[in-house]
Write a protein that holds these residues in place. Structure first.
Motif, PDB file in Angstrom:
ATOM      1  N   ALA A 370     -72.152 -22.586   2.805  1.00 48.30           N
ATOM      2  CA  ALA A 370     -72.033 -21.134   2.924  1.00 48.30           C
ATOM      3  C   ALA A 370     -72.656 -20.635   4.217  1.00 48.30           C
ATOM      4  N   PHE A 371     -73.821 -21.170   4.581  1.00 48.12           N
ATOM      5  CA  PHE A 371     -74.482 -20.770   5.828  1.00 48.12           C
ATOM      6  C   PHE A 371     -73.633 -21.158   7.034  1.00 48.12           C
ATOM      7  N   ALA A 372     -73.009 -22.349   6.991  1.00 46.88           N
ATOM      8  CA  ALA A 372     -72.231 -22.824   8.134  1.00 46.88           C
ATOM      9  C   ALA A 372     -71.004 -21.946   8.370  1.00 46.88           C
ATOM     10  N   PHE A 373     -70.333 -21.511   7.287  1.00 47.77           N
ATOM     11  CA  PHE A 373     -69.105 -20.732   7.422  1.00 47.77           C
ATOM     12  C   PHE A 373     -69.362 -19.231   7.551  1.00 47.77           C
ATOM     13  N   ALA A 374     -70.637 -18.815   7.498  1.00 48.52           N
ATOM     14  CA  ALA A 374     -70.935 -17.386   7.520  1.00 48.52           C
ATOM     15  C   ALA A 374     -70.425 -16.712   8.787  1.00 48.52           C
ATOM     16  N   ASP A 375     -70.492 -17.407   9.931  1.00 48.74           N
ATOM     17  CA  ASP A 375     -70.053 -16.799  11.184  1.00 48.74           C
ATOM     18  C   ASP A 375     -68.759 -17.411  11.715  1.00 48.74           C
TER      19      ASP A 375
END
Length: 599
Positions: A370-375
């Motif tokens: 989730a953190f990786a795809f946030a941006d």
């Protein structure tokens, strides 16, 4: 930092207070030994105890009037001489054994408070213990928690470090002369690999003299001085360190190079003084403590009851520590290495550790994705960190494989957007000089007319200089200097351009891949390629991600699902939404797509 046996932690190079505390009426005597790289003291001045409470260098001082229920040593690391490799902290009892003490804890204090705490449990019935040691690594001081007992009391412990006592059957008498280390060249000849050489090189004669010098009683008048030897003999001391184990980077138990029947702890840099009995493979005995296992009614053997209780108790605390490191510094940190070293020190199978961390590991990889795809970008370090967690915890299953596919897919798209484009051979297509084709696939050109959409099938070709669409009786060419933006939208790829016809919309099989490749070609042509590791304007700071994740509890705010989570801008960026915690929320994939269809 709370330490367990075998763990170590950095300490400031300053004046430290080492406080041993307990609950009982026993009197505990603290002491310290300053040893060299050989593992031995240099002389009697390197043994600090109740009859010699201060070292000559002022590096270690014993508090002779500590508070009740405590023993205290002051350790000045800046004053420690260069020859001293380690400062061993130990203690002994005149009456009783250490297993009779409760809440036995060693704490290292600096000027601004405690820096390390070592609570001891499962203590053996011994009268002397080595609690830990200060040692140098890479120019810095560290403290290692050991908790090793000596059944021989203070005399046995002192002898281990090259100290010879007047009466080996007891510790030094408080009212008499303190136990003194052996005179030079008289003790531990075999352990230090001392070689006596005669003037004619006859090793056998020299060895005979060495044995005689070791076995003869020491005259008190010669204490502190070298024993006399025949003029024809010269003596050379060769300290030969034991060879490292096969995998020297890993802290673990290995067969002792000097005593094959026992295991010795290798901390990743050097052999320590912690030892265990070498348990041979035997199905009828516990591989951890060597106690016999009880037989099952229908064959086989049950688990060791004594070890089962100890392991469960240790894993209860270990799990909390491991989860804190997993969600904090991560599996690539030094803290993670120490977590697993502590498990191996207790002789607990790493599979048990992975089993108790499985749920925490699955939650962590969900969080990382989730953190990786946030941006919208997946960088190489994020993919490597994900794979490392999966490997360290041996995670598997359909959910993990799906997350892995998402991460690798995201990394591929990110590389395309950054300008890492493939080159495709297109025979029969006329190209300008130095023009390279990066994309060539079937597509449908969608034009919105007054009477409805008109679809034209053809080929979409993206090169280093322009975008082409070749269809039945029609064609489009858009130089990259006319294209403003490229993005996927509802199963299509939409281009905004400043040409007379405006932009264009294409229906393709994989809109995300095509949009990423065209965006990368656009960036290369306009020299907008991101440098390696650089984040674009859509990136969300890590602290903001962590704040939103903690606020929403790591679950979808709409349905409460904990899988396939994504960060969502409540007000989209395209409509002026900010990248802030107040404008971000956690949604699962299904809820996020449903919201996108409504906007």
């Amino acid at each position: 930092m709370e330490l367990r046996k075998g763990a170590h932690a950095p300490v400031p190079t300053s004046l430290l207070a080492v406080v041993l505390s307990w609950r009982s009426a026993h009197a505990v005597d603290a002491h310290a030994l300053l040893v060299t790289e050989s593992g031995l003291v240099r002389g009697d001045r390197d043994f600090v105890f109740f009859n010699a409470p201060r070292h000559a260098s002022q590096a270690v001082t014993l508090d002779q009037e500590p508070a009740p229920g405590t023993a205290r040593l002051s350790v000045s690391l800046p004053r420690t001489e260069a020859e001293v490799a380690r400062i061993v902290v130990s203690a002994s009892l005149d009456e009783g054994t250490f297993d009779q003490l409760t809440e036995l804890t060693l704490t290292v204090h600096a000027a601004d408070g405690p820096v390390a705490t070592f609570p001891l449990d499962a203590i053996e019935d011994v009268q002397a213990m080595m609690f830990g040691e200060f040692y140098r690594r890479d120019g810095q001081w560290r403290f290692r928690a050991i908790g090793q007992g000596w059944s021989g009391g203070l005399a046995g412990l002192a002898t281990e470090f090259g100290v010879t006592v007047d009466d080996p059957g007891r510790a030094a008498d408080r009212s008499g002369v303190p136990a003194r280390p052996a005179p030079a060249m008289s003790a531990r000849v075999a352990d230090r690999a001392e070689v006596a050489l005669g003037s004619n090189g006859d090793a056998s004669v020299a060895a005979g003299y060495a044995d005689t010098a070791t076995d003869d009683p020491v005259d008190p008048a010669l204490s502190g001085r070298a024993l006399p030897r025949p003029p024809a003999l010269t003596r050379r001391v060769i300290d030969v360190p034991p060879p490292p184990p096969p995998d020297p980077e890993l802290a673990d138990w290995h067969p002792d190079p000097q005593v094959p029947d026992q295991l010795r702890w290798w901390d990743g840099d050097e052999w320590t003084t912690s030892t265990r009995t070498h348990v041979r493979d035997n199905r009828a005995r516990c591989p951890r403590c060597d106690n016999p296992l009880r037989r099952k009614l229908f064959g086989g053997h049950g688990p060791c009851r004594a070890c089962a209780g100890e392991i469960e108790e240790f894993l209860t605390h270990w799990r909390t520590r491991a989860r804190r490191v997993l969600t904090g510094p991560g599996t690539l940190s030094e803290d993670w290495i120490e977590v697993w070293a502590a498990l191996r020190y207790q002789r607990i199978d790493e599979e048990r550790g992975r089993a108790v961390l499985r749920e925490a590991g699955l939650t962590q990889v969900e969080r990382m994705v989730a953190f990786a795809f946030a941006d919208g970008e997946v960088f190489a370090d994020e993919l490597d960190a994900f794979e490392h967690v999966v490997s360290e915890l041996a995670l598997s299953g359909p959910m993990v494989e799906d997350l892995r596919r998402r991460m690798h897919r995201g990394r591929t798209l990110s590389r395309l957007r950054a300008g890492e484009l493939p080159t495709i051979d297109t025979p029969g297509l006329h190209l300008d000089p130095e023009e390279r084709v990066h994309l060539d696939l079937p597509a449908v050109h969608i034009r919105m007319l007054a009477r409805g959409p008109r679809n034209t099938e053809g080929r979409l070709i993206g090169s280093s200089k322009k975008l082409r669409f070749v269809g039945d009786g029609t064609g489009i060419e858009l130089p990259w200097n006319r294209v403003v933006s490229v993005h996927p939208e509802h199963g299509t790829v939409v281009l905004a351009a400043t040409s007379a016809r405006g932009g264009a919309t294409f229906g393709v099989t994989d809109p995300d891949y095509v949009a990423a490749a065209l965006e990368g070609a656009l960036r290369v042509a306009k020299r907008l390629v991101l440098t390696p590791g650089q984040r674009d304007s859509r990136s969300i700071p890590q602290d903001v991600k962590a704040q939103v994740w903690q606020r929403d509890g790591g679950r979808c705010v709409e349905c409460g699902d904990g899988h396939y989570l994504e960060f969502d801008h409540i007000i989209p960026l395209s409509r002026g939404g900010a990248t802030s915690a107040a404008n971000l929320q956690i949604l699962c994939r299904a809820c996020n797509r449903a919201k996108g269809a409504r906007i």
